[in-house]
Write a protein that holds these residues in place. Structure first.
Motif, mmCIF file in Angstrom:
data_model
loop_
_atom_site.group_PDB
_atom_site.id
_atom_site.type_symbol
_atom_site.label_atom_id
_atom_site.label_comp_id
_atom_site.label_asym_id
_atom_site.label_seq_id
_atom_site.Cartn_x
_atom_site.Cartn_y
_atom_site.Cartn_z
ATOM 1 N N SER A 64 0.897 -0.976 -0.224
ATOM 2 C CA SER A 64 0.057 -0.005 0.108
ATOM 3 C C SER A 64 0.802 1.350 -0.095
ATOM 4 O O SER A 64 1.815 1.290 0.505
ATOM 5 N N PRO A 65 0.168 2.371 -0.539
ATOM 6 C CA PRO A 65 1.260 3.510 -0.459
ATOM 7 C C PRO A 65 1.157 3.997 0.856
ATOM 8 O O PRO A 65 1.988 4.958 1.298
ATOM 9 N N ALA A 66 0.632 3.507 1.774
ATOM 10 C CA ALA A 66 0.724 3.771 3.541
ATOM 11 C C ALA A 66 1.976 3.339 3.981
ATOM 12 O O ALA A 66 2.330 3.624 5.311
ATOM 13 N N VAL A 67 2.980 2.404 3.219
ATOM 14 C CA VAL A 67 4.086 1.594 3.828
ATOM 15 C C VAL A 67 5.171 2.415 3.275
ATOM 16 O O VAL A 67 5.318 2.999 2.279
ATOM 17 N N LEU A 68 5.720 3.072 4.399
ATOM 18 C CA LEU A 68 7.194 3.872 3.993
ATOM 19 C C LEU A 68 8.251 2.857 3.978
ATOM 20 O O LEU A 68 8.664 2.175 4.760
ATOM 21 N N GLY A 69 9.185 3.220 2.813
ATOM 22 C CA GLY A 69 10.552 2.528 2.847
ATOM 23 C C GLY A 69 10.211 1.156 2.522
ATOM 24 O O GLY A 69 11.033 0.250 2.903
ATOM 25 N N GLY A 70 9.269 0.836 1.795
ATOM 26 C CA GLY A 70 8.935 -0.571 1.392
ATOM 27 C C GLY A 70 10.108 -1.295 0.628
ATOM 28 O O GLY A 70 10.621 -0.794 -0.478
ATOM 29 N N THR A 71 10.178 -2.419 0.878
ATOM 30 C CA THR A 71 11.165 -3.305 0.138
ATOM 31 C C THR A 71 10.665 -4.771 -0.114
ATOM 32 O O THR A 71 9.726 -5.116 0.520
ATOM 33 N N MET A 72 11.124 -5.502 -1.075
ATOM 34 C CA MET A 72 10.438 -6.594 -1.499
ATOM 35 C C MET A 72 11.605 -7.735 -1.881
ATOM 36 O O MET A 72 12.653 -7.271 -2.449
ATOM 37 N N GLY A 73 11.692 -8.878 -1.325
ATOM 38 C CA GLY A 73 12.695 -9.827 -1.787
ATOM 39 C C GLY A 73 11.894 -11.416 -1.358
ATOM 40 O O GLY A 73 10.930 -11.457 -1.755
ATOM 41 N N LEU A 74 12.894 -12.373 -1.189
ATOM 42 C CA LEU A 74 12.542 -13.577 -1.054
ATOM 43 C C LEU A 74 12.711 -14.310 0.285
ATOM 44 O O LEU A 74 13.900 -13.973 0.799
ATOM 45 N N ALA A 75 11.724 -15.133 0.813
ATOM 46 C CA ALA A 75 12.214 -15.829 1.928
ATOM 47 C C ALA A 75 12.901 -16.912 1.620
ATOM 48 O O ALA A 75 13.115 -17.268 0.420
ATOM 49 N N SER A 76 13.086 -17.628 2.544
ATOM 50 C CA SER A 76 13.907 -19.409 2.028
ATOM 51 C C SER A 76 13.192 -20.140 2.580
ATOM 52 O O SER A 76 13.739 -21.077 3.602
ATOM 53 N N ASN A 77 11.691 -20.499 2.265
ATOM 54 C CA ASN A 77 11.057 -21.403 2.615
ATOM 55 C C ASN A 77 10.402 -22.340 1.731
ATOM 56 O O ASN A 77 9.248 -22.804 2.120
ATOM 57 N N GLY A 78 10.857 -22.436 0.352
ATOM 58 C CA GLY A 78 10.426 -23.547 -0.424
ATOM 59 C C GLY A 78 10.607 -24.976 0.270
ATOM 60 O O GLY A 78 11.671 -25.377 0.547
ATOM 61 N N ALA A 79 9.757 -25.870 0.281
ATOM 62 C CA ALA A 79 9.549 -27.136 1.165
ATOM 63 C C ALA A 79 10.686 -27.876 0.103
ATOM 64 O O ALA A 79 10.458 -28.076 -1.120
ATOM 65 N N ASN A 80 11.346 -28.833 0.653
ATOM 66 C CA ASN A 80 12.108 -29.943 0.032
ATOM 67 C C ASN A 80 12.038 -31.229 0.509
ATOM 68 O O ASN A 80 12.880 -32.157 0.390
ATOM 69 N N VAL A 81 11.239 -31.397 1.732
ATOM 70 C CA VAL A 81 10.927 -32.484 2.366
ATOM 71 C C VAL A 81 9.642 -33.072 2.144
ATOM 72 O O VAL A 81 8.555 -32.382 2.375
ATOM 73 N N GLU A 82 9.321 -34.427 1.758
ATOM 74 C CA GLU A 82 8.015 -34.978 1.642
ATOM 75 C C GLU A 82 7.060 -34.608 2.757
ATOM 76 O O GLU A 82 7.446 -34.969 3.988
ATOM 77 N N GLY A 83 5.791 -34.029 2.475
ATOM 78 C CA GLY A 83 4.961 -33.916 3.399
ATOM 79 C C GLY A 83 4.963 -32.593 4.326
ATOM 80 O O GLY A 83 4.111 -32.537 5.064
ATOM 81 N N GLN A 84 6.054 -32.114 4.206
ATOM 82 C CA GLN A 84 6.313 -30.987 4.859
ATOM 83 C C GLN A 84 5.675 -29.874 4.300
ATOM 84 O O GLN A 84 5.696 -29.482 3.365
ATOM 85 N N ARG A 85 5.037 -28.771 5.186
ATOM 86 C CA ARG A 85 4.743 -27.531 4.876
ATOM 87 C C ARG A 85 5.503 -26.561 5.511
ATOM 88 O O ARG A 85 5.613 -26.492 6.956
ATOM 89 N N ILE A 86 5.919 -25.574 5.058
ATOM 90 C CA ILE A 86 6.575 -24.518 5.603
ATOM 91 C C ILE A 86 5.850 -23.297 5.272
ATOM 92 O O ILE A 86 5.541 -22.644 4.330
ATOM 93 N N ALA A 87 5.441 -22.729 6.649
ATOM 94 C CA ALA A 87 4.477 -21.607 6.721
ATOM 95 C C ALA A 87 5.235 -20.079 6.581
ATOM 96 O O ALA A 87 6.551 -20.137 6.426
ATOM 97 N N GLY A 88 4.594 -19.046 6.310
ATOM 98 C CA GLY A 88 5.036 -17.882 6.115
ATOM 99 C C GLY A 88 5.169 -17.270 7.560
ATOM 100 O O GLY A 88 5.062 -18.035 8.482
ATOM 101 N N SER A 89 5.397 -15.802 7.599
ATOM 102 C CA SER A 89 5.367 -15.473 9.245
ATOM 103 C C SER A 89 5.107 -13.872 9.096
ATOM 104 O O SER A 89 5.204 -13.217 7.754
ATOM 105 N N ILE A 90 4.956 -13.398 10.161
ATOM 106 C CA ILE A 90 4.748 -11.848 10.256
ATOM 107 C C ILE A 90 5.403 -11.514 11.512
ATOM 108 O O ILE A 90 5.083 -11.847 12.654
ATOM 109 N N THR A 91 6.208 -10.490 11.318
ATOM 110 C CA THR A 91 7.012 -9.978 12.750
ATOM 111 C C THR A 91 7.083 -8.413 12.628
ATOM 112 O O THR A 91 7.094 -7.690 11.614
ATOM 113 N N ILE A 92 6.470 -7.691 13.900
ATOM 114 C CA ILE A 92 6.223 -6.338 13.990
ATOM 115 C C ILE A 92 7.263 -6.017 15.067
ATOM 116 O O ILE A 92 7.131 -6.394 15.953
#
Length: 344
Positions: A314-342
């Protein structure tokens, strides 16, 4: 999460530049207080085995008028070289008012279970990851499936999104019999397409090609992975082929990734990787299958990786940046969730 959401008047996807100024998010301005950014709140995350997103509310503490946030979308499902795509990592600062509630949605990861007969659902989120559909109840035993997509994570004011971090696409893969060698296909990272995949005969002639799913971007749905191709090697007789275009993702906010598609004959079956959810859902990869006969029948099926989901600032966000997490699963049956930190 499902259901319609309010759409902001202005929509943006970060192009690498910081926003010039914050926009007030509350009707009443709070007194200016220097932010210390010494305290941290981490939103609850879905478990490694859960497809259910986390949806909680955080109330801005007394005296806090600005927060720093980092939001990561969930990873797509995958195994080994057929790794799921990574979710987006989106960050910046937001002007807030003490007592203001922020809604925090943390996406659940996708999963890959190669031989499971039942459907493998995509990770929930603000934009659900695409599903990997169930196998038919009858038919071939030479089966393999790609991963389901990861869900998007988001911060909302009421029902209005401020940040959306797209989920990763599911990894593809192959199922082969006879003299074929299959290639694994990675799922697409958020905002990126999934990988193509090929299955190759032992004479190095490419026989089956599947095309990767396209990413969702700027609220636009990723179009399905194009139909693959089959090359008939000299001296072989082709018995059957089945080339299936990938499913497209959804459009706009809270958009789901495309479900994986199946290619099938009586000898072999494959399900392609599914798309990630987000601001424009990623599409599924295509799936291709070919059966040939030399002295005995041999089959090759290939599913491409799903595309990643789109992201939003949103335009309400100051100094916004975008990149990539390191959370693509590579183990059968595993789910790797996202995250939010404040941090505040």
């Amino acid at each position: 999460m499902t259901g319609s959401e309010s759409t902001p008047a202005r929509r943006h996807v970060l192009k690498g530049a910081a926003w010039a100024a914050p926009v007030a998010l509350a009707a009443t301005a709070a007194p200016a207080i220097a932010a210390s950014f010494e305290r941290t709140y981490t939103a609850p995350r879905p478990a490694l085995t859960s497809a259910q997103a986390s949806d909680t509310t955080w109330t801005v503490p007394t005296g806090v008028t600005r927060v720093r946030v980092q939001v990561e979308g969930a990873g797509g499902g995958g195994i080994d070289q057929s790794q799921g795509g990574a979710g987006a990592r989106v960050s910046g600062e937001i002007a807030v008012t003490p007592g203001q509630p922020l809604r925090l949605i943390v996406g659940a990861g996708g999963s890959r279970q190669r031989t499971s007969a039942t459907a493998i659902v995509g990770g929930g989120g603000y934009g659900k990851g695409g599903d990997s559909p169930a196998f038919p109840s009858t038919g071939t035993t030479n089966r393999s499936r790609g991963g389901s997509g990861g869900g998007a994570s988001a911060i909302l004011l009421g029902n209005t999104p401020v940040i959306v971090a797209g989920g990763g696409g599911g990894g593809g893969g192959s199922a082969t019999s006879g003299a074929f060698t299959g290639m694994q296909a990675r799922g697409g990272n958020a905002l990126a397409s999934g990988s193509d995949g090929t299955a190759t005969a032992n004479d190095s002639t490419t026989n089956v090609l599947a095309r990767g799913g396209r990413a969702g971007t700027n609220g636009t749905a990723g179009t399905g992975g194009p139909a693959g191709t089959v090359a008939v090697a000299s001296g072989t007789t082709e018995n059957a082929r089945n080339l299936v275009v990938g499913n497209s993702g959804g459009a706009g906010f809270n958009a789901a990734g495309g479900n994986g598609v199946q290619s099938a004959t009586t000898l072999s079956l494959h399900v392609s990787g599914s798309g990630g959810g987000g601001y424009g859902g990623g599409s599924a990869g295509s799936s291709s299958l070919r059966v040939t006969r030399v002295l005995s029948e041999r089959a090759a099926s290939q599913g491409a990786g799903g595309g990643g989901g789109g992201s939003y600032l949103s335009p309400a966000v100051l100094g916004g940046t975008m990149g990539l997490a390191s959370n693509g699963a590579n183990v059968e049956g595993q789910r790797i969730a996202g995250s939010i930190t404040i941090t505040y």
